[in-house]
Design a protein around this motif. Structure first.
Motif, short mmCIF file in Angstrom:
data_model
loop_
_atom_site.label_atom_id
_atom_site.label_comp_id
_atom_site.label_asym_id
_atom_site.label_seq_id
_atom_site.Cartn_x
_atom_site.Cartn_y
_atom_site.Cartn_z
N CYS A 141 -10.80 66.15 17.41
CA CYS A 141 -10.18 66.51 16.18
C CYS A 141 -11.47 67.33 15.52
O CYS A 141 -12.65 67.27 15.67
CB CYS A 141 -10.49 65.26 15.29
N THR A 143 -12.50 67.85 12.68
CA THR A 143 -13.38 67.18 11.41
C THR A 143 -14.62 66.76 11.72
O THR A 143 -15.61 67.02 11.12
CB THR A 143 -12.28 66.27 10.69
N CYS A 145 -12.55 63.21 12.71
CA CYS A 145 -12.30 61.99 11.95
C CYS A 145 -12.56 60.81 12.90
O CYS A 145 -12.76 59.83 12.34
CB CYS A 145 -11.00 61.90 11.36
N HIS A 146 -12.63 60.97 14.28
CA HIS A 146 -12.70 59.88 15.06
C HIS A 146 -13.25 60.51 16.48
O HIS A 146 -13.26 61.50 16.68
CB HIS A 146 -11.40 59.13 15.28
N CYS A 176 -4.57 66.98 15.13
CA CYS A 176 -5.29 65.54 15.31
C CYS A 176 -4.30 64.43 15.11
O CYS A 176 -3.52 64.61 13.95
CB CYS A 176 -6.68 65.34 14.64
N CYS A 179 -5.75 62.43 11.58
CA CYS A 179 -5.79 63.09 10.30
C CYS A 179 -5.06 64.23 10.16
O CYS A 179 -5.07 64.77 9.14
CB CYS A 179 -7.21 63.05 9.94
ZN LIG Z 1 -8.83 63.94 12.72
#
Ligand SMILES: [Zn+2]
Length: 285
Positions: A141, A143, A145-146, A176, A179
């Protein structure tokens, strides 16, 4: 400066050291892949990217990855080629197989900054490998996010087949699953690099190995490590050699086979093409 006789003697010394070592830590850098024929510039670059060269003025695969493409369609057209031609298409190159042959039956661990997966392709076990800068075959991802990575082979192949005029179709842009933001490469280029479970496991295995043999008869074998990221392999190898008088530092490099004076007596430096040198070492086996 480096005579042939000296190189041959060094190769013999090198083999003797590898043979008698309690443990071998191998550090593999970009020079190994260049020696394997995976050139990131010149003819090989133009073969796959001449259109990108013409339109954007990109000159090689190193800088192209950082080009600020205006759309995701262009970005993924670039990256799908870069991934495919370096990660999926090439078979395991001979230089990596030779290394496997040299290390067969020995107690070793490999750290590499290379991201083309050649080490695994040659048949080395993942349990002896720390690929600390990431892998072209994985996405994460953006970001992020994980902390998970995702295999990209299937989508990359589709991107490669379906791109036109340096753009992939929009429906292939990877998102992703958590998200819905866009995915990105799992490469250590900034602080968003995702270190997944496999990465932490490899990191621990590497550090455990170093700890276990820190005062033993250990060989640090450095192959094609340049000056771009010396803090990952080169400098730690110097320091660990310095701290352990039983250690030997062997470096094989096309351009620079020197070491600091403090560890000069523990160093075997061989200036030359890694493929040729590994072949000669194998002849001594
Ligand atoms: Zn994500």
């Amino acid at each position: 400066m480096f005579s042939k006789t000296k190189i041959m003697k060094s190769i013999k010394d090198c083999w003797d050291k590898l043979n008698s070592a309690d443990a071998i830590v191998v550090g593999i850098g970009a020079g190994m892949s260049t020696s394997a024929g995976l050139e990131y510039s010149g003819e090989r670059f133009m073969k796959y990217f001449s259109d990108f060269n013409e339109k954007y003025g990109i000159k090689d695969m190193y800088t192209g990855g950082f080009y600020p493409f205006k759309t995701s369609e262009e970005y993924w057209a670039w990256w799908s080629r870069q991934i495919w031609y370096n990660r999926y298409l090439p078979e395991a190159e001979k230089v990596y197989k030779d290394l496997l042959e040299i290390l067969k039956g020995k107690n070793y661990f490999i750290i590499t900054t290379n991201v083309e997966h050649q080490v695994q392709k040659a048949g080395f076990s993942k349990d002896r490998l720390y690929y600390m800068q990431g892998d072209y075959g994985l996405w994460q991802c953006s970001t992020p996010c994980h902390n998970k990575t995702y295999d990209n082979e299937e989508t990359v192949k589709k991107m490669l087949d379906e791109q036109k005029d340096m753009k992939i179709p929009s429906y292939l842009i990877p998102h992703c699953p958590v998200c819905k933001e866009e995915m990105t490469m799992n490469l250590r280029i900034d602080d968003r690099f995702v270190q997944d479970e496999g990465w932490y496991k490899a990191n621990k295995n590497y550090n455990d190995f170093l700890e276990k043999y820190k005062d033993k008869n250990i060989v640090f074998l450095e192959l094609g490590v340049g000056n771009n990221t010396p803090g990952i392999i080169k400098y730690p190898f110097w320091q660990m050699t310095y701290k352990n008088s039983n250690a030997t530092y062997i470096l094989i490099n096309l351009n620079d086979a020197s070491a600091p004076m403090d560890i000069e007596n523990q160093t075997i430096g061989i200036l030359g093409d890694i493929s040729e040198i590994l072949e000669k070492i194998l002849e001594n086996k």
